[in-house]
Design an enzyme around this catalytic site. Structure first.
Site, PDB file in Angstrom:
ATOM      1  N   TYR A 147       4.655  -3.422  -0.655  1.00 27.47           N
ATOM      2  CA  TYR A 147       3.553  -3.547  -1.605  1.00 27.47           C
ATOM      3  C   TYR A 147       3.154  -2.153  -2.080  1.00 27.47           C
ATOM      4  O   TYR A 147       3.992  -1.273  -2.194  1.00 27.47           O
ATOM      5  CB  TYR A 147       2.390  -4.343  -0.980  1.00 27.47           C
ATOM      6  CG  TYR A 147       1.514  -4.909  -2.068  1.00 27.47           C
ATOM      7  CD1 TYR A 147       2.062  -5.741  -3.038  1.00 27.47           C
ATOM      8  CD2 TYR A 147       0.182  -4.575  -2.181  1.00 27.47           C
ATOM      9  CE1 TYR A 147       1.297  -6.234  -4.074  1.00 27.47           C
ATOM     10  CE2 TYR A 147      -0.585  -5.071  -3.215  1.00 27.47           C
ATOM     11  CZ  TYR A 147      -0.026  -5.893  -4.161  1.00 27.47           C
ATOM     12  OH  TYR A 147      -0.775  -6.363  -5.198  1.00 27.47           O
ATOM     13  N   ARG A 206      -1.065  -5.979 -16.897  1.00 29.30           N
ATOM     14  CA  ARG A 206      -1.816  -4.859 -16.294  1.00 29.30           C
ATOM     15  C   ARG A 206      -1.370  -4.697 -14.847  1.00 29.30           C
ATOM     16  O   ARG A 206      -2.095  -4.987 -13.922  1.00 29.30           O
ATOM     17  CB  ARG A 206      -3.319  -5.133 -16.382  1.00 29.30           C
ATOM     18  CG  ARG A 206      -4.197  -3.923 -16.088  1.00 29.30           C
ATOM     19  CD  ARG A 206      -5.605  -4.354 -15.738  1.00 29.30           C
ATOM     20  NE  ARG A 206      -5.652  -5.150 -14.521  1.00 29.30           N
ATOM     21  CZ  ARG A 206      -5.721  -4.645 -13.287  1.00 29.30           C
ATOM     22  NH1 ARG A 206      -5.723  -3.352 -13.094  1.00 29.30           N
ATOM     23  NH2 ARG A 206      -5.764  -5.449 -12.232  1.00 29.30           N
ATOM     24  N   LYS A 211       3.152  -9.995  -3.069  1.00 29.11           N
ATOM     25  CA  LYS A 211       1.936 -10.641  -2.565  1.00 29.11           C
ATOM     26  C   LYS A 211       2.285 -11.809  -1.647  1.00 29.11           C
ATOM     27  O   LYS A 211       1.669 -12.004  -0.592  1.00 29.11           O
ATOM     28  CB  LYS A 211       1.091 -11.167  -3.729  1.00 29.11           C
ATOM     29  CG  LYS A 211       0.368 -10.090  -4.505  1.00 29.11           C
ATOM     30  CD  LYS A 211      -0.987  -9.778  -3.895  1.00 29.11           C
ATOM     31  CE  LYS A 211      -1.701  -8.705  -4.699  1.00 29.11           C
ATOM     32  NZ  LYS A 211      -2.997  -8.337  -4.171  1.00 29.11           N
ATOM     33  N   GLU A 249      -2.873 -12.774 -10.882  1.00 28.55           N
ATOM     34  CA  GLU A 249      -2.602 -11.406 -10.437  1.00 28.55           C
ATOM     35  C   GLU A 249      -2.235 -10.499 -11.616  1.00 28.55           C
ATOM     36  O   GLU A 249      -1.321 -10.812 -12.391  1.00 28.55           O
ATOM     37  CB  GLU A 249      -1.432 -11.433  -9.432  1.00 28.55           C
ATOM     38  CG  GLU A 249      -1.314 -10.211  -8.595  1.00 28.55           C
ATOM     39  CD  GLU A 249      -2.469 -10.043  -7.622  1.00 28.55           C
ATOM     40  OE1 GLU A 249      -2.975  -8.918  -7.519  1.00 28.55           O
ATOM     41  OE2 GLU A 249      -2.867 -11.018  -6.963  1.00 28.55           O
ATOM     42  N   ASP A 250      -2.963  -9.403 -11.751  1.00 29.36           N
ATOM     43  CA  ASP A 250      -2.642  -8.353 -12.733  1.00 29.36           C
ATOM     44  C   ASP A 250      -2.599  -8.844 -14.174  1.00 29.36           C
ATOM     45  O   ASP A 250      -1.709  -8.477 -14.944  1.00 29.36           O
ATOM     46  CB  ASP A 250      -1.336  -7.652 -12.346  1.00 29.36           C
ATOM     47  CG  ASP A 250      -1.532  -6.767 -11.121  1.00 29.36           C
ATOM     48  OD1 ASP A 250      -2.677  -6.634 -10.661  1.00 29.36           O
ATOM     49  OD2 ASP A 250      -0.554  -6.204 -10.616  1.00 29.36           O
ATOM     50  N   ASP A 256      -7.255 -12.190  -7.515  1.00 34.28           N
ATOM     51  CA  ASP A 256      -7.297 -11.173  -6.475  1.00 34.28           C
ATOM     52  C   ASP A 256      -7.885  -9.864  -6.984  1.00 34.28           C
ATOM     53  O   ASP A 256      -8.551  -9.145  -6.254  1.00 34.28           O
ATOM     54  CB  ASP A 256      -5.893 -10.952  -5.915  1.00 34.28           C
ATOM     55  CG  ASP A 256      -5.912 -10.123  -4.639  1.00 34.28           C
ATOM     56  OD1 ASP A 256      -6.784 -10.377  -3.790  1.00 34.28           O
ATOM     57  OD2 ASP A 256      -5.090  -9.213  -4.506  1.00 34.28           O
ATOM     58  N   ASP A 257      -7.633  -9.532  -8.247  1.00 33.87           N
ATOM     59  CA  ASP A 257      -8.144  -8.273  -8.805  1.00 33.87           C
ATOM     60  C   ASP A 257      -9.667  -8.307  -8.916  1.00 33.87           C
ATOM     61  O   ASP A 257     -10.332  -7.294  -8.716  1.00 33.87           O
ATOM     62  CB  ASP A 257      -7.524  -8.014 -10.175  1.00 33.87           C
ATOM     63  CG  ASP A 257      -6.008  -7.999 -10.120  1.00 33.87           C
ATOM     64  OD1 ASP A 257      -5.464  -7.169  -9.376  1.00 33.87           O
ATOM     65  OD2 ASP A 257      -5.370  -8.833 -10.779  1.00 33.87           O
ATOM     66  N   ASN A 280      -4.887   2.057  -7.738  1.00 35.39           N
ATOM     67  CA  ASN A 280      -3.489   2.089  -7.287  1.00 35.39           C
ATOM     68  C   ASN A 280      -2.566   2.363  -8.472  1.00 35.39           C
ATOM     69  O   ASN A 280      -2.918   2.066  -9.597  1.00 35.39           O
ATOM     70  CB  ASN A 280      -3.110   0.728  -6.675  1.00 35.39           C
ATOM     71  CG  ASN A 280      -3.740   0.505  -5.320  1.00 35.39           C
ATOM     72  OD1 ASN A 280      -3.767   1.405  -4.500  1.00 35.39           O
ATOM     73  ND2 ASN A 280      -4.266  -0.680  -5.090  1.00 35.39           N
TER      74      ASN A 280
END
Length: 614
Positions: free
Chosen positions: A162, A215, A233, A305-306, A328-329, A470
């Site tokens: 990850y 993203r 993930k 996610e993203d 999750d973000d 990150n």
């Protein structure tokens, strides 16, 4: 009339050794109009010759052939099945029973010895991306060994599978792509997404992680190459949260990319077109969400996610009332940061309501964390959330978010527009607001400058500094900078891992506010309770459970998170608290409620230890 089972019939008619060849030949002959079983039995070669049972070699190159296969887990097939392959760990008895004689060297290695060998080989690689590729190869070859390796060496391998290495893997995904590891749903599949989901070999899916690649971490639009994120993930869902690998489905929704470099890259694996937006985008996602529920049921967890800000908030708001969804973000990051803040109170003193928070970054992560902090304070002091939000200030690319800017702000920023004169620079905002906690979620590196950290240290005995962006290159400051510029007084945590820092003879161990602390246990809690919706109180329960796992020996090192080496136990405790809250709120459907939820969570966890085959 006596009816024989297929396997019994074959042993009578042909003998077990040619079972697969016979059925492959029968299928091939029937496709060509031959129905004589006697003829087919004669044509199966038993004595050492090779029969072209599939008709491949006799076909011309441009002639259509059917890719027949037979799924019998023995012999060569077994060695190439990652779910059941054990490599050199097959026993003598298993080698006889499953036709493995001669297909393996004579040595028999235990799983522990295999693990030791793979770790030795991994450590020879100096480039993290090479380690990532070696781990992905292992996952495709021997699933149980991959997860055993990851569980037993989680602190060493987490940065490989990850963040930060997965970011580089996504950037180069087209070049390192070997075989698909999830489902790719592009605009080409519009109108038939349900059929595409049915192409996935596993039926009992419990968690889907989906991205549209717009993203990826702090790296921007990586389009179809964002698949590395759902894959990474879900490997953590299994290793850290104990979900079965077969219950996890990685998905990338490909609507194109606005990344010119990728569009001009001959190795790019996605749609070579600009991103679809508006109605076309919304219809594709809606069809996907409808198909997910139709194919896998009400209780499948879909984790966004993203996604870019403009889609992330909208999708979460749209599907939260009708689906079991989690971003999750927005929510995972918020929960893990809140856990760190709750734990840090043991070091800095006071209650959460006594502190003042300043964020650099007002996107998904920033506003998500801010809202959860406000909710927790509201719950603790029994005040309206509109009041508790006033303790939290946000800075975006235009400066401090204040009420005079309200008309021009995106909807998710408006609750944070407080009365204050406009402030353009972060340093000036720090001096004006005098926060006790500084949180970076901007995706822009080196923004917590020496002057900013020194200002925080000038009016805080122990400034709490969280540089969350990150990968490592995008971190607002490094651990060394935070400790040095604050003269060793900062309590620091980051999104990506940093090595311990020695300052004035003392060793500081920086904490990592990694979402991997939260989402595996959170997802497990939803699943073991049969939850049908996600409620904010479940996120608060997860944060409180994680904070409770930080021990005094961790605080002595300046840590506000527990070590990852104990993550499976931590995940079980988080799952139990989340499940308990789901039962309390009436969101759980798995009845009756287990008496000991921690024990039940642990009993549900997948074990990667080899099984004996009969």
């Amino acid at each position: 009339m006596v009816t024989l089972k297929r396997s019994t019939f074959l042993r009578v008619a042909l003998g077990r050794r040619v079972e697969r060849e016979f059925w492959a030949l029968m299928a091939s002959k029937m496709m060509n109009g031959s129905h004589s079983m006697e003829e087919m039995k004669k044509n199966v070669t038993v004595g050492g010759g090779v029969e072209d049972v599939y008709g491949e070699d006799s076909a011309t190159e441009d002639q259509l052939i059917t890719p027949w296969t037979v799924s019998v887990a023995s012999g060569y097939t077994l060695l190439r099945d990652p779910h059941h392959n054990k490599g050199l760990a097959f026993t003598e008895k298993e080698r006889d029973a499953h036709y493995l004689r001669g297909l393996l060297p004579p040595a028999i290695l235990t799983q522990e010895l295999q693990e030791k060998r793979v770790m030795h080989n991994l450590r020879q690689y100096k480039v993290p991306l090479q380690r990532y590729m070696a781990m992905m190869d292992l996952q495709e070859r021997n699933e149980k060994l991959f997860y055993k390796l990851l569980i037993d060496n989680v602190e060493e391998l987490l940065p490989i599978v990850y963040t930060p290495t997965v970011g580089e893997a996504c950037q180069k995904y087209g070049s390192i792509f070997r075989r698909p590891q999830g489902l790719y749903i592009s605009l080409k599949e519009k109108g038939k997404i349900l059929e595409v989901l049915k192409n996935w070999p596993e039926r009992n899916i419990q968690v889907i992680v989906v991205t549209d690649g717009e993203r990826i971490l702090g790296l921007g639009d990586l389009g179809c190459q964002g698949m590395g994120i759902p894959v990474g993930k879900l490997s953590l869902y299994t290793a850290l949260g104990g979900l079965r690998p077969s219950a996890c489905l990685p998905v990338t929704i490909d609507v194109g990319t606005n990344n010119k470099q990728l569009l001009n890259d001959e190795f790019y694996i996605g749609l070579k077109q600009k991103r679809a937006t508006g109605q076309e985008y919304a219809e594709l996602v809606d069809e996907f969400m409808t198909a997910v529920k139709q194919n896998y049921g009400e209780k499948v967890l879909t984790q966004f996610e993203d996604f870019a800000n403009h889609n992330a908030f909208e999708l979460l708001a749209k599907y939260s009332p009708t689906h079991l969804v989690f971003n999750d973000d927005i929510q995972g990051t918020a929960s893990v940061v809140l856990a760190g803040l709750l734990a840090a109170l043991k070091l800095v003193g006071g209650t959460l309501a006594d502190h003042k928070f300043l964020f650099l970054g007002a996107g998904e992560a920033g506003t998500g964390i801010a809202e959860l902090i406000a909710l927790e304070i509201s719950k603790q002091i029994e005040a309206p959330i509109e009041e508790t939000r006033k303790k939290i200030w946000l800075v975006d690319s235009q400066g401090l978010i204040v009420s005079s800017r309200k008309e021009s702000l995106q909807h998710f920023k408006k609750p944070w527009a407080h009365e204050h004169e406009p402030v353009k620079e972060l340093l000036d905002a720090v001096k004006a607001i005098k926060p006790t906690v500084l949180i970076g979620s901007s995706g822009v590196g080196k923004t917590f400058t020496k002057e900013v950290v020194e200002a925080m240290a000038s009016f805080n005995e122990k400034p709490l500094i969280l540089a969350l962006s990150n990968p490592t290159s995008q971190s607002e400051c490094t651990a060394e900078e935070a400790y040095t510029w604050s003269e060793g007084r900062a309590i620091f945590a980051s999104g990506s891992p940093f090595d311990p820092v020695e300052y004035n003879g003392k060793v500081f161990v920086p904490g990592q506010a990694n979402n991997a602390y939260i989402f595996p246990g959170f997802g497990l809690g939803l699943i073991i309770s049969g939850a049908i919706r996600v409620h904010d109180d479940l996120l608060l329960a997860a944060s409180e459970a994680l904070a409770a796992q930080v021990k005094q020996e961790n605080f002595n090192k300046g840590l506000i998170y527990p070590p990852f080496s104990n993550i499976r136990k931590i995940s079980a405790h988080i799952a139990a608290k989340v499940a308990a809250k789901a039962y309390e709120l009436g969101l759980a459907s798995r009845l009756p409620r287990p008496k000991d939820l921690v024990q039940y969570a642990e009993s549900c966890m997948y074990s990667p230890v080899y099984r004996c085959y009969r």
